[in-house]
Design an enzyme around this catalytic site. Structure first.
Site, PDB file in Angstrom:
ATOM      1  N   ASP A  10      -9.021  52.660  68.832  1.00 30.00           N
ATOM      2  CA  ASP A  10      -8.727  51.574  69.773  1.00 30.00           C
ATOM      3  C   ASP A  10      -9.247  51.992  71.154  1.00 30.00           C
ATOM      4  O   ASP A  10      -9.976  52.985  71.294  1.00 30.00           O
ATOM      5  CB  ASP A  10      -7.241  51.192  69.740  1.00 30.00           C
ATOM      6  CG  ASP A  10      -6.328  52.227  70.386  1.00 30.00           C
ATOM      7  OD1 ASP A  10      -6.829  53.293  70.823  1.00 30.00           O
ATOM      8  OD2 ASP A  10      -5.116  51.974  70.464  1.00 30.00           O
ATOM      9  N   CYS A  67      -6.097  56.722  68.169  1.00 32.85           N
ATOM     10  CA  CYS A  67      -5.476  55.839  69.156  1.00 32.85           C
ATOM     11  C   CYS A  67      -4.822  56.736  70.216  1.00 32.85           C
ATOM     12  O   CYS A  67      -5.172  57.910  70.312  1.00 32.85           O
ATOM     13  CB  CYS A  67      -4.505  54.848  68.508  1.00 32.85           C
ATOM     14  SG  CYS A  67      -3.060  55.558  67.726  1.00 32.85           S
ATOM     15  N   THR A  69      -1.621  57.871  70.655  1.00 34.84           N
ATOM     16  CA  THR A  69      -0.786  58.930  70.076  1.00 34.84           C
ATOM     17  C   THR A  69      -1.209  59.321  68.668  1.00 34.84           C
ATOM     18  O   THR A  69      -0.786  60.378  68.179  1.00 34.84           O
ATOM     19  CB  THR A  69       0.671  58.452  69.979  1.00 34.84           C
ATOM     20  OG1 THR A  69       0.692  57.260  69.166  1.00 34.84           O
ATOM     21  CG2 THR A  69       1.253  58.159  71.358  1.00 34.84           C
ATOM     22  N   HIS A 100      -2.064  70.044  50.354  1.00 33.50           N
ATOM     23  CA  HIS A 100      -0.865  69.589  49.636  1.00 33.50           C
ATOM     24  C   HIS A 100      -0.749  68.075  49.486  1.00 33.50           C
ATOM     25  O   HIS A 100      -0.161  67.618  48.514  1.00 33.50           O
ATOM     26  CB  HIS A 100       0.392  70.109  50.354  1.00 33.50           C
ATOM     27  CG  HIS A 100       0.593  71.586  50.180  1.00 33.50           C
ATOM     28  ND1 HIS A 100       1.747  72.231  50.571  1.00 33.50           N
ATOM     29  CD2 HIS A 100      -0.214  72.559  49.672  1.00 33.50           C
ATOM     30  CE1 HIS A 100       1.645  73.514  50.310  1.00 33.50           C
ATOM     31  NE2 HIS A 100       0.462  73.753  49.765  1.00 33.50           N
ATOM     32  N   HIS A 135       1.095  69.489  43.416  1.00 36.52           N
ATOM     33  CA  HIS A 135       0.948  68.560  44.549  1.00 36.52           C
ATOM     34  C   HIS A 135       0.448  67.198  44.080  1.00 36.52           C
ATOM     35  O   HIS A 135       0.802  66.171  44.649  1.00 36.52           O
ATOM     36  CB  HIS A 135       0.010  69.153  45.600  1.00 36.52           C
ATOM     37  CG  HIS A 135       0.499  70.477  46.098  1.00 36.52           C
ATOM     38  ND1 HIS A 135       1.675  70.619  46.782  1.00 36.52           N
ATOM     39  CD2 HIS A 135      -0.015  71.727  45.958  1.00 36.52           C
ATOM     40  CE1 HIS A 135       1.874  71.891  47.069  1.00 36.52           C
ATOM     41  NE2 HIS A 135       0.861  72.586  46.570  1.00 36.52           N
TER      42      HIS A 135
HETATM   43  C1  RB5 Z   1      -2.316  51.642  73.235  1.00 39.88           C
HETATM   44  O1  RB5 Z   1      -1.831  51.547  74.521  1.00 39.88           O
HETATM   45  C2  RB5 Z   1      -1.419  52.532  72.376  1.00 39.88           C
HETATM   46  O2  RB5 Z   1      -0.210  51.884  72.114  1.00 39.88           O
HETATM   47  C3  RB5 Z   1      -2.119  52.914  71.094  1.00 39.88           C
HETATM   48  O3  RB5 Z   1      -3.319  53.535  71.417  1.00 39.88           O
HETATM   49  C4  RB5 Z   1      -1.376  53.868  70.189  1.00 39.88           C
HETATM   50  O4  RB5 Z   1      -0.963  55.005  70.883  1.00 39.88           O
HETATM   51  C5  RB5 Z   1      -0.335  53.313  69.340  1.00 39.88           C
HETATM   52  O5  RB5 Z   1       0.291  54.000  68.526  1.00 39.88           O
END
Ligand code: RB5
Length: 144
Positions: A10, A67, A69, A100, A135
Site C-alpha cells: 500500500d 504495509c 505494520t 514449520h 509440520h
Molecule cells: C495505512 O495507514 C496503514 O493502516 C496500513 O499501511 C497498515 O499498517 C495496516 O495494517
C-alpha cells in the site's frame, strides 16, 4: 528456472517494495509487481488479494506484501484459501515460518523495520525450505 515472486504494497510500503524488487531481481528472481507505485492512499486488501491470487494460482511461488505494520496485509492474506501468510519482524521468524509453517506469503511492516532488515528477512524467507513431516500434519489441520 528462476522462481517468480509476486509483490505488492500500500502507500505505506511502496518505497520498500521498489527497493525489494531491485533486490530480488539482483538475486535472479522473476518479479510480478501488482502495485501500488505511488504515495496516494490506497486500501491494502486490494493488493493482498492480487498477490494472494498469484500465489494460489501458481503464477508465483511466493508473495511479499508490505504495509505500514504488516498486520493488515497478513490479516487480509490469511482469508485466502491456500495462503499461509506470516508477518515477520526478524530473521528467526522468517526462518521458522518457512521451516514449520510452510508460509507462502511474507508480510512486512515498513513503519516497523528498516528497509535493509526487510531485504534480509526476504532473503531468509526465500532461501529456507519447509521441513515437512509433523509440520505438514499441523498445516493440514488448517483446512478442517
Ligand atoms: C495505512 O495507514 C496503514 O493502516 C496500513 O499501511 C497498515 O499498517 C495496516 O495494517
Amino acid at each position: 528456472m528462476s522462481k517468480t515472486i509476486a509483490i505488492g504494497a500500500d502507500h505505506a510500503g511502496y518505497l520498500y517494495k521498489a527497493r525489494l524488487i531491485e533486490h530480488l531481481k539482483s538475486k535472479g528472481f522473476e518479479v510480478v509487481n501488482v502495485g501500488t507505485d505511488a504515495a496516494d492512499s490506497v486500501d491494502y486488501p486490494v493488493f493482498a488479494d492480487k498477490v494472494c491470487d498469484c500465489v494460489a494460482s501458481g503464477k508465483a511461488a511466493f508473495g511479499i506484501l508490505i504495509c505500514g505494520t504488516g498486520i493488515g496485509m497478513s490479516m487480509s492474506s490469511n482469508k485466502h484459501k491456500g495462503i499461509r501468510a506470516a508477518l515477520c519482524t526478524d530473521l528467526v521468524m522468517a526462518e521458522y515460518t518457512r521451516l514449520h509453517n510452510n508460509a507462502n506469503v511474507l508480510c512486512l511492516g515498513a513503519r516497523i523495520i528498516a528497509c535493509e532488515m526487510a531485504e534480509m528477512i526476504a532473503d531468509k524467507f526465500l532461501e529456507t525450505e519447509f521441513e515437512g513431516g509433523r509440520h505438514q500434519r499441523r498445516i493440514d489441520l488448517f483446512d478442517r
